[in-house]
Design an enzyme around this catalytic site. Structure first.
Site, PDB file in Angstrom:
ATOM      1  N   HIS A 136       0.833  -1.207   0.000  1.00  0.00           N
ATOM      2  CA  HIS A 136       0.000   0.000   0.000  1.00  0.00           C
ATOM      3  C   HIS A 136       0.873   1.263   0.000  1.00  0.00           C
ATOM      4  O   HIS A 136       0.676   2.178  -0.803  1.00  0.00           O
ATOM      5  CB  HIS A 136      -0.913  -0.045   1.234  1.00  0.00           C
ATOM      6  N   GLU A 137       1.868   1.280   0.884  1.00  0.00           N
ATOM      7  CA  GLU A 137       2.750   2.452   0.963  1.00  0.00           C
ATOM      8  C   GLU A 137       3.534   2.646  -0.331  1.00  0.00           C
ATOM      9  O   GLU A 137       3.688   3.754  -0.823  1.00  0.00           O
ATOM     10  CB  GLU A 137       3.729   2.295   2.138  1.00  0.00           C
ATOM     11  N   HIS A 140       1.440   4.122  -3.062  1.00  0.00           N
ATOM     12  CA  HIS A 140       1.330   5.586  -2.981  1.00  0.00           C
ATOM     13  C   HIS A 140       2.506   6.224  -3.713  1.00  0.00           C
ATOM     14  O   HIS A 140       2.361   7.221  -4.404  1.00  0.00           O
ATOM     15  CB  HIS A 140       1.385   6.061  -1.521  1.00  0.00           C
ATOM     16  N   GLU A 199      -6.222   6.814  -1.534  1.00  0.00           N
ATOM     17  CA  GLU A 199      -6.327   5.616  -0.702  1.00  0.00           C
ATOM     18  C   GLU A 199      -6.848   4.433  -1.516  1.00  0.00           C
ATOM     19  O   GLU A 199      -6.351   3.314  -1.410  1.00  0.00           O
ATOM     20  CB  GLU A 199      -7.245   5.865   0.502  1.00  0.00           C
TER      21      GLU A 199
HETATM   22 ZN   LIG Z   1      -2.681   5.136   2.212  1.00  0.00          ZN
END
Ligand SMILES: [Zn+2]
Length: 267
Positions: A136-137, A140, A199
């Site tokens: 997830h990071e 981004h 997100e």
């Molecule tokens: Zn996030």
């Protein structure tokens, strides 16, 4: 005069937009990615010097973070190459470091500079969940969300000044904008939540990348539920940068079947 300013600003914003080849979304991108990577290298070094870094030779946690990180990096490279977009990862020099800290956090600077705090590990519990949050990071970062936030901040707070000029003239302010854009460290003040769309994208691609790396995407639901209640009465900073609610969890579940197509378990 004001009209002219608005006109110039909109021209600047228009010129500064670019289609993101990962997500297909039109994003504000005023800052050169290679300049951001240069800045990341120096901020990453400073951060590592000021914090207790665990060595993967003597810490099992650090060894796990290293292993998961290397597998995700390999998966992302494969994903981009399969789409003929390997050049987008140009300048990436992956690094994974584990910090001995109670804080529940993890982040990725441009160019693949990743940090995981040991405080996160009691929440992840499993290697698959660790892969999901690291994915997830990293999503981004490769989806250039940090660049988008940095570009917005440069327009709003520094009048669209070029990064190089801003760094020379207002080094502290520019560094703070950078740290805020990438969700790092509370000492710079208010944490900025990633937008709902960012997100969603980080969840979608993070799941694909971690699944490709050999981690079961179905662990995501339980993990993000654990995260949403982590810290009890004093929620971790991570939740203010990555707001988690019912809508997000519902969307996340919808991404699991897509990620499953990429999933091959490791033996
Ligand atoms: Zn996030």
């Amino acid at each position: 005069m004001k009209k002219l300013f608005v006109l110039i600003l909109s021209a600047l914003l228009f010129a500064g937009c670019a289609i993101n080849l990962l997500t297909g979304r039109n994003q504000l991108s005023l800052v050169n990615e290679s300049e951001l990577q240069l800045m990341a290298v120096s901020q990453y070094r400073t951060f590592l010097n000021e914090n207790k870094v665990l060595s993967s030779g003597s810490s099992r946690d650090a060894a796990t973070v290293d292993r998961v990180g290397a597998r995700i990096a390999e998966a992302i490279t494969k994903y981009y190459n399969n789409k003929g977009q390997g050049a987008l990862l140009e300048g990436y020099k992956w690094e994974f470091n584990t910090i001995d800290s109670k804080e529940i956090n993890a982040w990725c600077m441009p160019g693949g500079k990743v940090v995981v705090y040991t405080g996160l590990l009691p929440v992840t519990q499993t290697e698959a969940a660790l892969a999901i949050v690291m994915g997830h990071e990293i999503a981004h970062s490769v989806a250039k969300h940090g660049n988008e936030r940095m570009s917005q901040a440069m327009v709003q707070q520094l009048g669209g000044m070029a990064l190089e000029v801003a760094l020379a003239q207002k080094p502290q302010e520019t560094t703070n904008l950078f740290m805020t854009a990438y969700g790092i460290g509370s000492e710079v003040g208010a944490m900025l939540p990633w937008s709902r769309q960012q997100e969603t994208e980080a969840d979608q691609y993070g799941l694909i990348f971690s699944a490709m790396a050999g981690y079961d995407p179905r662990e995501a639901t339980a993990f993000w539920q654990r995260m949403s209640t982590a810290g009890g009465g004093s929620p971790p900073e991570f939740l203010s940068t990555h707001p988690s609610d019912e809508t997000r969890l519902r969307k996340l579940k919808q991404f699991i079947p897509e990620a499953m197509k990429y999933y091959t378990p490791r033996n």
